[in-house]
Scaffold this active site. Structure first.
Site, short mmCIF file in Angstrom:
data_model
loop_
_atom_site.label_atom_id
_atom_site.label_comp_id
_atom_site.label_asym_id
_atom_site.label_seq_id
_atom_site.Cartn_x
_atom_site.Cartn_y
_atom_site.Cartn_z
N GLU A 170 0.81 -1.22 0.00
CA GLU A 170 0.00 0.00 0.00
C GLU A 170 0.85 1.27 0.00
O GLU A 170 0.73 2.14 0.86
CB GLU A 170 -0.96 0.00 1.19
CG GLU A 170 -2.00 -1.10 1.13
CD GLU A 170 -3.05 -1.00 2.19
OE1 GLU A 170 -4.08 -1.69 2.05
OE2 GLU A 170 -2.89 -0.23 3.16
N GLU A 378 -5.20 -8.57 0.39
CA GLU A 378 -6.03 -8.26 1.56
C GLU A 378 -7.47 -8.05 1.13
O GLU A 378 -7.72 -7.42 0.11
CB GLU A 378 -5.56 -6.99 2.28
CG GLU A 378 -4.25 -7.10 3.01
CD GLU A 378 -3.87 -5.79 3.72
OE1 GLU A 378 -4.79 -5.00 4.05
OE2 GLU A 378 -2.68 -5.56 3.93
#
Length: 478
Positions: A170, A378
């Site tokens: 991320e 995720e």
């Protein structure tokens, strides 16, 4: 497309779950580990929910065998975890900490003992504090080589056993919240510095992938992008243009670089006119182009709906980190786009829209634009879980959430998307960064809260048994 008959999940599909070192390990200063920026930042009063930190977290460092045994009981096919950079290099560079390397050796071997595929994330936000102190961490090109040497050390140590790797987790979040919003380390609010740091992170990512080809030639590697596909609020052309702006600045700005080594033109022009483009050195774009990944890692939680935002419109807004539903305000970039609540979607207590179809939409966009396989690194639901008197945790809402998203995965496969695996967030409950311990994601309840570590007992939730059956049937029984 509505499919009369859906394609099955591949026989070798990676049914997995995930975690991050700072959020689960604890042992923040044990066995030679140096401090990360999160070890320092969370000690500053007011930075996190009720001043929580990861000093102990859920004590995975000392309880990894118990946790892996639970993964084996579930039948997990893959476990994605991150290596704490400062556990390997306490100062970020220089002397290697053998005890840190040995911990991950032991974890990997324990996973393999049960036939669980380890997926290593090289960087999940916890840059060594020593590098921030020395040269500003991601704001200096020095970090490119320091990160590369750390990665090479880890490749050489574990590459014989680990074949799936994630470079940066991320990047859009740790850069955006660290340098735009100022609510993650280093707590800076400066757009110019943000875009400079982001470009350097892109270079570090590409360099690490380039090195990977030498040290783990039979492995697969890619970044993990926090993907929030955008929708236009209406079919008004101005809103559609706002959608195009949002896609370029919040998604394509990162994924185009990962896949192609270049930035989207309209976004680059906008930043150039506003004095925000990063400093580019000779050879930068050649390095970026050489860092093409084997897959696009996707962390998916929500979609974003946008409309036109005038030049005097709304800017950055405060994030909901308390779980008080409805406290998130509209935010945006003046003259570019602003966010709107999607009237067709429900939201969590943290105001994240629940949109399984958005996952399918996002994967379709990646397939069409980049032609890369996808690994969902995720996907999960953070909520207030209740421990009943009989110690049951009836998280039917989590089962419903995951079921709908797995159905979207199967739809995407039927559409033609090459999907390698699906890792839920997370396996056990953990520290949810700024949100404390109350925001629970796991299949396994960890009995602790913000103020009391208690005995850190592990208790299987209802979702544990549900996902066990999903894996056993390769997604045929949801």
């Amino acid at each position: 497309m509505i499919h009369e008959k859906k394609d099955k999940f591949p026989a070798n599909f990676l049914w997995g779950s995930a975690s991050a070192a700072y959020q689960v390990e604890g042992a923040w200063d044990k066995d030679g580990k140096g401090p990360s920026v999160w070890d320092v930042y969370t000690k500053v009063p007011g930075t996190t929910y009720e001043n929580t930190n990861g000093d102990v977290a859920v004590d995975h460092y000392n309880r990894y065998k118990e946790d892996v045994a639970l993964m084996a009981e579930m039948g997990l096919k893959a476990y994605r975890f991150s290596v704490a950079w400062s556990r390997i290099y306490p100062e970020g560079r220089g002397e290697v900490n053998e005890k840190g390397l040995q911990f991950y050796d032991d974890l990997i071997n324990e996973l393999l003992k049960y036939g669980i595929e380890p997926i290593i994330t090289l960087y999940h936000w916890d840059v060594p504090q020593a590098l921030l102190d020395a040269y500003g961490a991601w704001e200096s090109r020095e970090i490119i080589e320091d990160f590369n040497q750390y990665c090479i050390t880890v490749y050489k140590r574990y590459g014989d056993r680990v074949k799936y790797w994630v470079t940066l987790n991320e990047q859009n979040i740790f850069i955006g919240l660290g340098y735009r919003s100022g609510i993650h380390p280093p707590g800076v609010k400066d757009l110019k510095r943000m875009y400079e740091a982001n470009h350097i992170a892109n270079l570090a990512n590409a360099k690490a992938i380039q090195s990977f080809r030498k040290y783990v030639p039979d492995g697969k590697i890619g970044p993990s992008f926090a993907y929030s596909p955008n929708y236009a609020l209406t079919c008004c052309p101005n809103d559609v243009l706002a959608f195009e702006n949002a896609e370029d600045l919040s998604n394509n700005w990162w994924m185009d670089v990962y896949a192609w080594g270049k930035y989207p033109k309209a976004a680059w022009n906008y930043l150039e006119k506003n004095g925000l483009i990063p400093t580019v050195h000779e050879g930068d774009f050649e390095l970026l182009a050489a860092g093409k990944p084997d897959f696009m890692g996707v962390n998916y939680y929500r979609t974003t709906t946008v409309e036109m935002n005038p030049l005097d419109g709304v800017g950055e807004a405060k994030m909901n980190t308390t779980g008080k539903k409805g406290t998130t305000k509209e935010s945006g970039v003046p003259g570019v786009y602003k966010t709107k609540r999607n009237p067709h979607l429900e939201a969590t207590n943290w105001d994240w829209e629940i949109d399984p179809q958005g996952l399918r939409v996002g994967m379709r966009r990646i397939e069409s634009r980049y032609g890369l396989p996808i690994l969902i690194t995720e996907n999960g639901l953070g909520e207030f879980d209740k421990l009943e008197e009989d110690e049951a945790i009836n998280d039917d809402y989590r089962i419903a959430y995951l079921r709908a998203h797995i159905e979207a995965c199967q739809d995407a496969i039927s559409d033609g998307v090459e999907l390698l695996g699906y890792c839920t967030w997370s396996f056990t409950d953990l520290l949810s960064w700024l949100n404390g311990y109350q925001k629970r994601y796991g299949f396994v309840y960890v009995d602790r809260d913000e103020h009391d570590e208690k005995e850190l007992r592990r208790l299987k939730k209802k979702s544990f048994y549900w996902y066990k059956n999903v894996i056993a049937t390769n997604g045929e029984q949801l």
